[in-house]
Motif scaffolding. Structure first.
Motif, PDB file in Angstrom:
ATOM      1  N   ALA A 326       0.887  -1.168   0.000  1.00  0.00           N
ATOM      2  CA  ALA A 326       0.000   0.000   0.000  1.00  0.00           C
ATOM      3  C   ALA A 326       0.922   1.215   0.000  1.00  0.00           C
ATOM      4  O   ALA A 326       1.331   1.723   1.040  1.00  0.00           O
ATOM      5  N   PHE A 327       1.275   1.666  -1.180  1.00  0.00           N
ATOM      6  CA  PHE A 327       2.403   2.578  -1.393  1.00  0.00           C
ATOM      7  C   PHE A 327       1.941   4.037  -1.358  1.00  0.00           C
ATOM      8  O   PHE A 327       1.114   4.463  -2.164  1.00  0.00           O
ATOM      9  N   ASN A 328       2.466   4.789  -0.417  1.00  0.00           N
ATOM     10  CA  ASN A 328       2.196   6.228  -0.330  1.00  0.00           C
ATOM     11  C   ASN A 328       3.134   6.943  -1.294  1.00  0.00           C
ATOM     12  O   ASN A 328       4.340   7.021  -1.071  1.00  0.00           O
ATOM     13  N   THR A 329       2.582   7.462  -2.375  1.00  0.00           N
ATOM     14  CA  THR A 329       3.395   8.061  -3.433  1.00  0.00           C
ATOM     15  C   THR A 329       4.013   9.402  -3.038  1.00  0.00           C
ATOM     16  O   THR A 329       4.901   9.896  -3.734  1.00  0.00           O
ATOM     17  N   VAL A 330       3.559  10.002  -1.957  1.00  0.00           N
ATOM     18  CA  VAL A 330       4.112  11.290  -1.518  1.00  0.00           C
ATOM     19  C   VAL A 330       5.440  11.109  -0.808  1.00  0.00           C
ATOM     20  O   VAL A 330       6.440  11.752  -1.146  1.00  0.00           O
ATOM     21  N   ASP A 331       5.471  10.211   0.205  1.00  0.00           N
ATOM     22  CA  ASP A 331       6.716  10.083   0.974  1.00  0.00           C
ATOM     23  C   ASP A 331       6.961   8.675   1.523  1.00  0.00           C
ATOM     24  O   ASP A 331       7.847   8.486   2.355  1.00  0.00           O
ATOM     25  N   GLN A 332       6.177   7.697   1.093  1.00  0.00           N
ATOM     26  CA  GLN A 332       6.374   6.289   1.474  1.00  0.00           C
ATOM     27  C   GLN A 332       6.293   6.064   2.977  1.00  0.00           C
ATOM     28  O   GLN A 332       6.951   5.171   3.528  1.00  0.00           O
ATOM     29  N   ASN A 333       5.463   6.832   3.660  1.00  0.00           N
ATOM     30  CA  ASN A 333       5.253   6.650   5.092  1.00  0.00           C
ATOM     31  C   ASN A 333       3.763   6.617   5.404  1.00  0.00           C
ATOM     32  O   ASN A 333       2.934   7.041   4.600  1.00  0.00           O
ATOM     33  N   ALA A 334       3.454   6.131   6.582  1.00  0.00           N
ATOM     34  CA  ALA A 334       2.070   5.964   6.995  1.00  0.00           C
ATOM     35  C   ALA A 334       1.304   7.279   6.987  1.00  0.00           C
ATOM     36  O   ALA A 334       1.860   8.345   7.269  1.00  0.00           O
ATOM     37  N   ILE A 335       0.023   7.169   6.679  1.00  0.00           N
ATOM     38  CA  ILE A 335      -0.908   8.292   6.793  1.00  0.00           C
ATOM     39  C   ILE A 335      -1.941   7.874   7.830  1.00  0.00           C
ATOM     40  O   ILE A 335      -2.685   6.908   7.631  1.00  0.00           O
ATOM     41  N   ASP A 384       0.214  12.579  10.382  1.00  0.00           N
ATOM     42  CA  ASP A 384      -1.161  13.007  10.155  1.00  0.00           C
ATOM     43  C   ASP A 384      -1.438  13.284   8.677  1.00  0.00           C
ATOM     44  O   ASP A 384      -0.549  13.701   7.920  1.00  0.00           O
ATOM     45  N   TYR A 385      -2.700  13.092   8.281  1.00  0.00           N
ATOM     46  CA  TYR A 385      -3.114  13.363   6.899  1.00  0.00           C
ATOM     47  C   TYR A 385      -2.874  14.817   6.508  1.00  0.00           C
ATOM     48  O   TYR A 385      -2.667  15.112   5.321  1.00  0.00           O
ATOM     49  N   GLY A 386      -2.888  15.722   7.456  1.00  0.00           N
ATOM     50  CA  GLY A 386      -2.726  17.144   7.149  1.00  0.00           C
ATOM     51  C   GLY A 386      -1.508  17.451   6.312  1.00  0.00           C
ATOM     52  O   GLY A 386      -1.506  18.412   5.526  1.00  0.00           O
ATOM     53  N   ARG A 387      -0.463  16.655   6.438  1.00  0.00           N
ATOM     54  CA  ARG A 387       0.743  16.922   5.637  1.00  0.00           C
ATOM     55  C   ARG A 387       0.473  16.711   4.156  1.00  0.00           C
ATOM     56  O   ARG A 387       1.156  17.318   3.313  1.00  0.00           O
ATOM     57  N   ILE A 388      -0.496  15.858   3.831  1.00  0.00           N
ATOM     58  CA  ILE A 388      -0.824  15.625   2.424  1.00  0.00           C
ATOM     59  C   ILE A 388      -1.469  16.873   1.830  1.00  0.00           C
ATOM     60  O   ILE A 388      -1.103  17.311   0.732  1.00  0.00           O
ATOM     61  N   THR A 389      -2.408  17.474   2.552  1.00  0.00           N
ATOM     62  CA  THR A 389      -3.065  18.683   2.044  1.00  0.00           C
ATOM     63  C   THR A 389      -2.108  19.866   2.029  1.00  0.00           C
ATOM     64  O   THR A 389      -2.260  20.781   1.220  1.00  0.00           O
ATOM     65  N   ARG A 390      -1.117  19.855   2.916  1.00  0.00           N
ATOM     66  CA  ARG A 390      -0.125  20.946   2.951  1.00  0.00           C
ATOM     67  C   ARG A 390       1.037  20.698   2.004  1.00  0.00           C
ATOM     68  O   ARG A 390       1.947  21.528   1.914  1.00  0.00           O
ATOM     69  N   SER A 391       1.035  19.557   1.330  1.00  0.00           N
ATOM     70  CA  SER A 391       2.137  19.165   0.426  1.00  0.00           C
ATOM     71  C   SER A 391       3.473  19.158   1.159  1.00  0.00           C
ATOM     72  O   SER A 391       4.500  19.609   0.637  1.00  0.00           O
ATOM     73  N   GLU A 392       3.455  18.630   2.378  1.00  0.00           N
ATOM     74  CA  GLU A 392       4.673  18.512   3.179  1.00  0.00           C
ATOM     75  C   GLU A 392       5.053  17.042   3.303  1.00  0.00           C
ATOM     76  O   GLU A 392       4.260  16.229   3.798  1.00  0.00           O
ATOM     77  N   LYS A 393       6.247  16.699   2.903  1.00  0.00           N
ATOM     78  CA  LYS A 393       6.689  15.329   3.011  1.00  0.00           C
ATOM     79  C   LYS A 393       7.188  15.020   4.414  1.00  0.00           C
ATOM     80  O   LYS A 393       7.829  15.850   5.043  1.00  0.00           O
ATOM     81  N   PHE A 394       6.880  13.819   4.882  1.00  0.00           N
ATOM     82  CA  PHE A 394       7.478  13.285   6.103  1.00  0.00           C
ATOM     83  C   PHE A 394       8.745  12.557   5.671  1.00  0.00           C
ATOM     84  O   PHE A 394       8.692  11.583   4.929  1.00  0.00           O
ATOM     85  N   ILE A 395       9.882  13.053   6.126  1.00  0.00           N
ATOM     86  CA  ILE A 395      11.163  12.529   5.640  1.00  0.00           C
ATOM     87  C   ILE A 395      11.600  11.315   6.440  1.00  0.00           C
ATOM     88  O   ILE A 395      11.770  11.381   7.661  1.00  0.00           O
ATOM     89  N   GLU A 396      11.747  10.210   5.745  1.00  0.00           N
ATOM     90  CA  GLU A 396      12.321   8.995   6.305  1.00  0.00           C
ATOM     91  C   GLU A 396      13.329   8.465   5.312  1.00  0.00           C
ATOM     92  O   GLU A 396      12.992   8.091   4.192  1.00  0.00           O
ATOM     93  N   LYS A 397      14.612   8.444   5.721  1.00  0.00           N
ATOM     94  CA  LYS A 397      15.672   8.081   4.789  1.00  0.00           C
ATOM     95  C   LYS A 397      15.860   6.566   4.674  1.00  0.00           C
ATOM     96  O   LYS A 397      16.461   6.098   3.700  1.00  0.00           O
ATOM     97  N   ALA A 398      15.380   5.828   5.668  1.00  0.00           N
ATOM     98  CA  ALA A 398      15.588   4.367   5.674  1.00  0.00           C
ATOM     99  C   ALA A 398      14.346   3.661   5.184  1.00  0.00           C
ATOM    100  O   ALA A 398      13.594   3.066   5.941  1.00  0.00           O
ATOM    101  N   VAL A 399      14.100   3.735   3.886  1.00  0.00           N
ATOM    102  CA  VAL A 399      12.969   3.063   3.258  1.00  0.00           C
ATOM    103  C   VAL A 399      13.503   1.958   2.363  1.00  0.00           C
ATOM    104  O   VAL A 399      14.438   2.175   1.596  1.00  0.00           O
ATOM    105  N   ILE A 400      12.916   0.762   2.507  1.00  0.00           N
ATOM    106  CA  ILE A 400      13.348  -0.369   1.675  1.00  0.00           C
ATOM    107  C   ILE A 400      12.370  -0.538   0.522  1.00  0.00           C
ATOM    108  O   ILE A 400      11.171  -0.658   0.760  1.00  0.00           O
TER     109      ILE A 400
END
Length: 400
Positions: A326-335, A384-400
């Motif tokens: 279930a791939f988050n195309t914005v930043d690959q982290n949970a919503i 939080d979902y709010g980052r999606i509406t604000r177009s703010e990425k949640f940065i996580e560098k360790a994504v496989i």
């Protein structure tokens, strides 16, 4: 046998795999919650659910503090599983086989990223070690490390656990504690005149159920569920391939979950080994597309693992499957959390491969949010979902 369907529920959960079941169980164990819960699952065999295709691993090697905390609680939950299940003698203990994750870096930039992540992890109590090439070679002499500069490794509370058993007992115990699970499908949602809440969900069977809160726990289908409430959600199905293989010359020690710089990963799987990767063309898949690309093993996976571990020159694939992230195309982290306008619509989506290990903490936090209107144990607001509406990425560098 299904429970009789009522006309109204305090919480309707769309999707009954790991997240729907985890939340259902946590709600029944959250002080202050006394509502009725309905879980709607379109396929109770879970044949194509991401939960059924998981590799069941957990790690603390993230770069974002909240992701580290989520997995630390996940490890605590696994280690004390029966206790969390009220010491029920029927509940089995869950073992956590801590062979750990080993990230290998082949560039100075990646090595520095690992060094910075290790510093964050160590400051939060994780046992991650930043290792030189020589240190890796001394501990694991079977690797070919000519191109490797450094690595990160942690053998404490990182590795494999039985995610299927955890899922099964979430579901069983939620049912025992009064949650209604039905085999049906949510096909529509009715909003109030102001568009600020979902008043009811419509089921494929024709039933219409009023709800106090509706929770999107529908995995790779999350965007379709959100669209029923007029919400855009950047979550898509992406294919991920897994191969179980036998080695003619098995290693004399456990193989850590090794993340090669190429993106291929491999680990111990009992007396066998497991490897996986994304495809080269990582496109959005259709919800029902589970066609297998057999060229991936020959052209990508086997050349990488046989180079990295020369002993794996002679191996035989004994099982293989493809599942959906279930791939988050914005930043690959949970919503997670509530929608900013449709206030009773709650997200548990977009885990991008981290879902099983994050389920205990996200389930607990979402239950707190529904019950108390706020997180009580671990603050999940960075997701939080709010980052999606604000177009703010949640940065996580360790994504496989």
């Amino acid at each position: 046998m299904q429970n009789a369907l009522e006309t109204s529920y305090d919480v309707v959960i769309v999707g009954g795999a790991i997240y729907g079941s985890a939340l259902a169980w946590w709600l029944t164990n959250t002080p202050g919650f006394d509502g009725e819960v309905l879980v709607v699952e379109r396929d109770p065999t879970y044949e194509f659910a991401s939960t059924s295709h998981t590799n069941s691993c957990i790690r603390q090697q993230f770069s974002a503090p909240v992701n580290i905390q989520i997995s630390q609680f996940g490890a605590e939950f696994i280690r004390n599983f029966r206790h969390f299940m009220h010491d029920d003698p029927e509940v089995p203990d869950l073992a956590l086989q801590s062979f750990g994750y080993l990230y290998l870096a082949d560039t100075p930039e990646f090595a520095q990223t690992l060094r910075e992540a290790q510093s964050i992890q160590a400051s939060m109590g994780a046992h991650t070690q930043h290792m030189t090439k020589d240190e890796i070679a001394a501990r694991y002499p079977f690797y070919m490390l000519d191109d490797v500069i450094a690595g990160n490794h942690n053998t404490v509370n990182e590795g494999y656990f039985d995610g299927g058993t955890m899922f099964d007992w979430f579901k069983r115990m939620a049912r025992r504690r009064g949650v209604t699970f039905i085999h049906d499908e949510v096909t529509g949602m009715t909003l109030n005149p102001a568009g600020s809440a979902v008043d009811a969900v419509t089921l494929k069977s024709g039933a219409k159920v009023s709800c106090g809160t509706v929770v999107n726990a529908s995995g790779p289908r999350a965007a379709a569920t959100a669209q029923m409430a007029g919400i855009t959600l950047p979550v898509v199905p992406r294919k991920r391939y897994t191969f179980i293989f036998d080695a003619a010359e098995p290693l004399e020690m456990d193989l850590p979950l090794t993340i090669d710089p190429s993106g291929v990963h491999m680990r111990q799987e009992g007396k066998y080994y497991m490897a996986g990767c994304p495809p080269e063309d990582d496109y959005d898949a259709a919800y029902d597309d589970f066609t297998f690309d057999h060229s991936i093993w020959e052209e990508k996976v086997w050349p990488i693992i046989a180079t990295r571990v020369p002993t794996f020159e002679r191996v035989k694939v004994i099982n293989e499957w493809v599942g959906h992230y279930a791939f988050n195309t914005v930043d690959q982290n949970a919503i997670v959390g509530r929608h900013d306008k449709v206030e009773n619509f709650v997200f548990m989506n977009g885990f991008s491969g981290h879902g099983l290990q994050q389920a205990p903490a996200i389930g607990r936090g979402t239950a707190e949010l529904i019950t108390h209107g706020a997180y009580r144990t671990l603050d999940l607001t960075p997701l939080d979902y709010g980052r999606i509406t604000r177009s703010e990425k949640f940065i996580e560098k360790a994504v496989i």
